[in-house]
Design a protein around this motif. Structure first.
Motif, PDB file in Angstrom:
ATOM      1  N   ALA A 207       1.976 -27.424 -36.219  1.00 25.86           N
ATOM      2  CA  ALA A 207       0.912 -26.427 -36.295  1.00 25.86           C
ATOM      3  C   ALA A 207       1.513 -25.040 -36.088  1.00 25.86           C
ATOM      4  N   LYS A 208       0.683 -24.023 -36.272  1.00 24.24           N
ATOM      5  CA  LYS A 208       1.114 -22.645 -35.987  1.00 24.24           C
ATOM      6  C   LYS A 208      -0.020 -21.919 -35.266  1.00 24.24           C
ATOM      7  N   ILE A 209       0.347 -20.855 -34.585  1.00 24.41           N
ATOM      8  CA  ILE A 209      -0.627 -19.907 -34.077  1.00 24.41           C
ATOM      9  C   ILE A 209      -0.236 -18.523 -34.558  1.00 24.41           C
ATOM     10  N   ASN A 210      -1.208 -17.635 -34.615  1.00 24.14           N
ATOM     11  CA  ASN A 210      -0.951 -16.237 -34.965  1.00 24.14           C
ATOM     12  C   ASN A 210      -0.983 -15.425 -33.681  1.00 24.14           C
ATOM     13  N   LEU A 211       0.170 -14.936 -33.265  1.00 25.49           N
ATOM     14  CA  LEU A 211       0.244 -14.123 -32.056  1.00 25.49           C
ATOM     15  C   LEU A 211      -0.223 -12.690 -32.319  1.00 25.49           C
ATOM     16  N   TYR A 212      -0.183 -12.311 -33.578  1.00 23.25           N
ATOM     17  CA  TYR A 212      -0.605 -10.973 -33.996  1.00 23.25           C
ATOM     18  C   TYR A 212      -1.128 -11.102 -35.414  1.00 23.25           C
ATOM     19  N   LEU A 213      -2.300 -10.509 -35.673  1.00 16.34           N
ATOM     20  CA  LEU A 213      -2.860 -10.568 -37.025  1.00 16.34           C
ATOM     21  C   LEU A 213      -3.606  -9.271 -37.322  1.00 16.34           C
ATOM     22  N   GLU A 214      -2.996  -8.479 -38.158  1.00 20.04           N
ATOM     23  CA  GLU A 214      -3.559  -7.206 -38.607  1.00 20.04           C
ATOM     24  C   GLU A 214      -4.061  -7.400 -40.031  1.00 20.04           C
ATOM     25  N   VAL A 215      -5.296  -7.000 -40.309  1.00 14.26           N
ATOM     26  CA  VAL A 215      -5.911  -7.239 -41.619  1.00 14.26           C
ATOM     27  C   VAL A 215      -6.309  -5.916 -42.244  1.00 14.26           C
ATOM     28  N   GLY A 216      -5.857  -5.710 -43.488  1.00 10.40           N
ATOM     29  CA  GLY A 216      -6.219  -4.502 -44.223  1.00 10.40           C
ATOM     30  C   GLY A 216      -7.397  -4.739 -45.142  1.00 10.40           C
TER      31      GLY A 216
END
Length: 330
Positions: free
Chosen positions: A43-52
């Protein structure tokens, strides 16, 4: 847990069911290997997610820090000589047949490689679906990598990454794994300095969320402002391995939208804070929430508390790889 390893060259011996030697079949000027193997898909996690903003192709431009974690689906592959046919068996919760991304990955690989063969896939699902953990994408990456090993197709790493990006935004990451930065719609992945195996607790409310619905809700919200410096301060903290430095730099622009669609997420976030986690965040488009504890002992204590409020809880740790071959059952 069984040992994990790659595949050598020459007269290759493959980890997997019975640790079988590859067979060979020649035809139309192409030598095709066949046999069996088993892969672990993390699995993965998103430690940072910036959305434009939304792009002209309908996708949003993102910048994200992805981290693989030790929660695995199992993907078993067998390639047999014969006319092209794909057979998929699923144990656990996942779509059957052609609706499953593993089936699509196998079909895309065979088309791109020009190989005719019967492919049998057995998928054991352990990672929740529609959970923000990339389980289906990881399974697809396992199929691509496994078939590349089994068939001797000649498709290189760049070819596999291009096929992966056609299957989904997160699929290329799982060919790489560890700690990475994703850009574009997420498919442009670059390795980062690898984080140490930090403990992490994952909690899922037992419901799924549509990524498309979360993005649609995001578009209706006032635009947020990402942290100053973007993901750089987080990446610098990850390299030190100090959770106290990592936790305050977690960020997910989709968290508000996910909570609006599924209020149970807000309850999990608050429960994680009350349980003593140093950092709490929604992973990807949710609904899974992850918690960063001070250490392994604290992780078990947090997991115990979270089991009182969430039907699915996993205490695990960061890992430094993507999909890998496995010799024995875990």
């Amino acid at each position: 847990m069984g040992r994990d390893r790659g595949v050598g060259s020459g007269g290759r011996r493959v980890a997997g069911s019975g640790d079988k030697i590859f067979g060979r079949r020649e035809g139309e000027g192409k030598e095709v290997l066949f046999g069996k193997l088993r892969l672990k898909a993390p699995a993965k996690i998103n430690l940072y997610l910036e959305v434009g903003h939304r792009r002209s192709d309908g996708y949003h431009r993102v910048r994200t820090v992805l981290q693989a974690v030790e929660w695995f689906d199992l993907v078993e592959l067998e390639v047999r000589p014969g006319a092209t046919r794909i057979l998929l068996e699923v144990e656990g919760e996942a779509p059957p047949g052609k609706d499953n991304i593993c089936h699509r990955a196998a079909a895309l690989f065979l088309e791109a490689s020009g190989i005719e063969a019967e492919v049998r896939i057995r998928l054991t699902k352990r990672i929740p679906v529609a959970a923000g953990l990339g389980g289906g994408s990881s399974d697809a990456a396992a199929v691509l990598r496994g078939l590349a090993h089994l068939t001797g197709s000649g498709l290189g790493g760049g070819d596999l990454f291009r096929l992966a990006s056609r299957l989904g935004s997160d699929v290329p990451f799982f060919l790489l794994g560890g700690t990475a930065v994703g850009e574009g719609r997420g498919e442009e992945v670059t390795p980062a300095v690898q984080a140490p195996p930090l403990p992490v607790v994952l909690a899922n409310p037992g419901k799924g969320l549509s990524t498309a619905e979360v993005y649609r809700r995001f578009d209706l919200l006032p635009p947020g402002k990402p942290p100053q410096g973007g993901p750089r301060p987080l990446l610098e903290s990850l390299a030190t391995g100090e959770v106290a430095g990592v936790a305050p730099r977690l960020y997910n622009a989709l968290q508000e939208a996910a909570c609006a669609l599924l209020p149970e997420i807000s309850d999990l976030l608050e429960a994680g804070r009350r349980a003593g986690a140093l950092g709490v965040l929604v992973s990807g488009s949710g609904p899974t929430v992850f918690m960063l504890p001070a250490g392994p002992v604290e992780a078990e204590a947090i997991a115990s508390r979270m089991r009182e409020v969430a039907p699915v809880v996993k205490a695990t740790r960061f890992c430094s790889h993507g999909v890998v071959l496995q010799e024995h059952d875990p």
